[in-house]
Design an enzyme around this catalytic site. Structure first.
Site, PDB file in Angstrom:
ATOM      1  N   ASP A   1      -7.330  -3.142   6.487  1.00 43.25           N
ATOM      2  CA  ASP A   1      -7.293  -1.768   6.974  1.00 43.25           C
ATOM      3  C   ASP A   1      -6.347  -0.901   6.141  1.00 43.25           C
ATOM      4  OD1 ASP A   1      -8.865  -2.920   8.870  1.00 43.25           O
ATOM      5  OD2 ASP A   1      -7.370  -2.842  10.478  1.00 43.25           O
TER       6      ASP A   1
ATOM      7  N   ASP B   1      -4.997  -7.292   2.269  1.00 44.80           N
ATOM      8  CA  ASP B   1      -5.070  -6.783   3.634  1.00 44.80           C
ATOM      9  C   ASP B   1      -6.326  -5.920   3.714  1.00 44.80           C
ATOM     10  OD1 ASP B   1      -4.189  -5.996   6.286  1.00 44.80           O
ATOM     11  OD2 ASP B   1      -3.556  -4.099   5.385  1.00 44.80           O
TER      12      ASP B   1
END
Length: 278
Positions: A21, A19
Site C-alpha cells: 500500500d 510493501d
C-alpha cells in the site's frame, strides 16, 4: 545517494521486498474492495462510508502504529462470519477494475528491473492473503508474505493467525532468506511507512517510497534513498502496462478537492444516519 535503479549482481542470490500500500499501489488494498463487498451484501452502507474515510486519511498521511492496530481490529470484526470462498471470488472478479489502474508505474518498472537482474520479487503486506496473493500474481511477484486470518468451516472467525506487521515482517523476511538462500545484504526493500523500519533494516539496500513523516526522518538519519512514486498506470499483467496519462498540478488539486468533498459527504451521511435512528 544510492542509485534507485538496481544493478545486476549475478554471483549473489538476492530478493527485492516490496510493501504494497502506497508503495506499489496508490491505495490501501485492505479497503479497496469495500464497494464490491457492499454490492455482495457483506457490509452495509455505514461500513462503506467508514472505509472511504479511512482511505482518505491513509492517503493524506499514512497510518501509524495505533491507527494500524485500530484498522486491524476493525477489519477483523468486520469480516467475522464471512465466507472465505465468496471473498476470493469477489477479489478475483474485481481485481482488474480496482487494483490494476492504481499500480505505480515506477514500482512496476522496478519490479521488472529486479526480475531482469535475477532477483526474486516478494510482496510483504499487512493486508489479508486473500487480497494480497491475487495482487502479487497480477504484479508478477514470485512470493507473497501477508496476514492470515483464522478460518473454521470455510468462514472467518475474526481472529488473526499471523499478522504481517512491524518486526514480524522482518522476521518473515529473515526466515524466507534462510529457507531460500537469499543474501539479505545484497537484497532490496521498499516501503512508505515508519512501521516498516525493521523490514528496511533487514536488507542491504533499503528505500523509502513516498515516506510518511516518521519514515522520512529515519531515512535521513540512516542515509536511505527516498523515492517518489506518483504515476499510477493500468497494469494489464506482469510486464504489460497501458499508456500512462500524464499527471499535472491542476489534476492533483482536483483529485484532492474531490477527496475532500467525499469526506464531507461521508460526514453528512453519517450524521443523517444517526438522526434517522434518533
Amino acid at each position: 545517494m544510492e542509485n534507485a535503479h538496481p544493478a545486476q549482481e549475478p554471483s549473489r542470490r538476492a530478493a527485492a521486498f516490496f510493501d504494497l500500500d502506497k508503495t506499489v499501489i496508490a491505495k490501501s488494498s485492505a479497503l479497496a474492495f469495500s464497494r464490491p463487498f457492499y454490492r455482495s451484501g457483506l457490509i452495509n452502507r455505514r461500513s462503506v462510508l467508514k472505509s472511504a474515510y479511512a482511505q482518505f486519511v491513509f492517503l493524506l498521511g499514512g497510518a501509524d502504529h495505533d491507527q494500524m492496530e485500530k484498522m486491524r481490529d476493525y477489519l477483523c470484526g468486520l469480516v467475522r462470519g464471512w465466507n472465505v470462498q465468496q471473498v476470493r471470488e469477489i477479489v478475483g472478479e474485481t481485481l482488474h477494475d480496482l487494483i490494476a489502474p492504481i499500480v505505480y508505474d515506477e514500482a512496476a518498472s522496478l519490479i521488472e528491473e529486479h526480475r531482469r537482474a535475477g532477483r526474486e520479487v516478494v510482496i510483504v503486506s499487512s493486508s489479508g492473503s486473500e487480497v494480497v496473493e491475487p495482487i502479487g500474481e497480477l504484479l508478477g511477484a514470485d512470493r507473497v508474505i501477508a496476514t492470515r486470518l483464522v478460518v473454521e468451516n470455510g468462514h472467518y472467525t475474526g481472529d488473526v493467525d499471523y499478522y504481517a506487521y512491524g518486526e514480524t515482517k522482518a522476521e518473515a523476511v529473515r526466515g524466507l532468506a534462510a529457507s531460500e538462500g537469499y543474501d539479505l545484504a545484497a537484497s532490496y526493500a521498499y516501503s512508505d511507512s515508519v512501521t516498516d523500519v525493521p523490514l528496511l533494516s533487514a536488507v542491504g539496500h533499503p528505500h523509502a517510497v513516498n515516506p510518511d513523516r516518521g519514515l522520512r526522518k529515519e531515512a535521513a538519519s540512516h542515509g536511505w534513498p527516498v523515492l517518489s512514486f506518483d504515476r499510477p498506470v493500468r497494469l494489464a499483467g506482469p510486464g504489460r502496462r497501458l499508456p500512462v496519462r500524464p499527471s499535472s498540478p491542476a489534476g492533483a488539486a482536483v483529485a484532492l478537492a474531490g477527496a475532500a468533498a467525499a469526506v464531507g459527504l461521508t460526514w453528512w451521511l453519517l450524521r443523517r444516519t444517526r438522526s434517522d435512528r434518533a
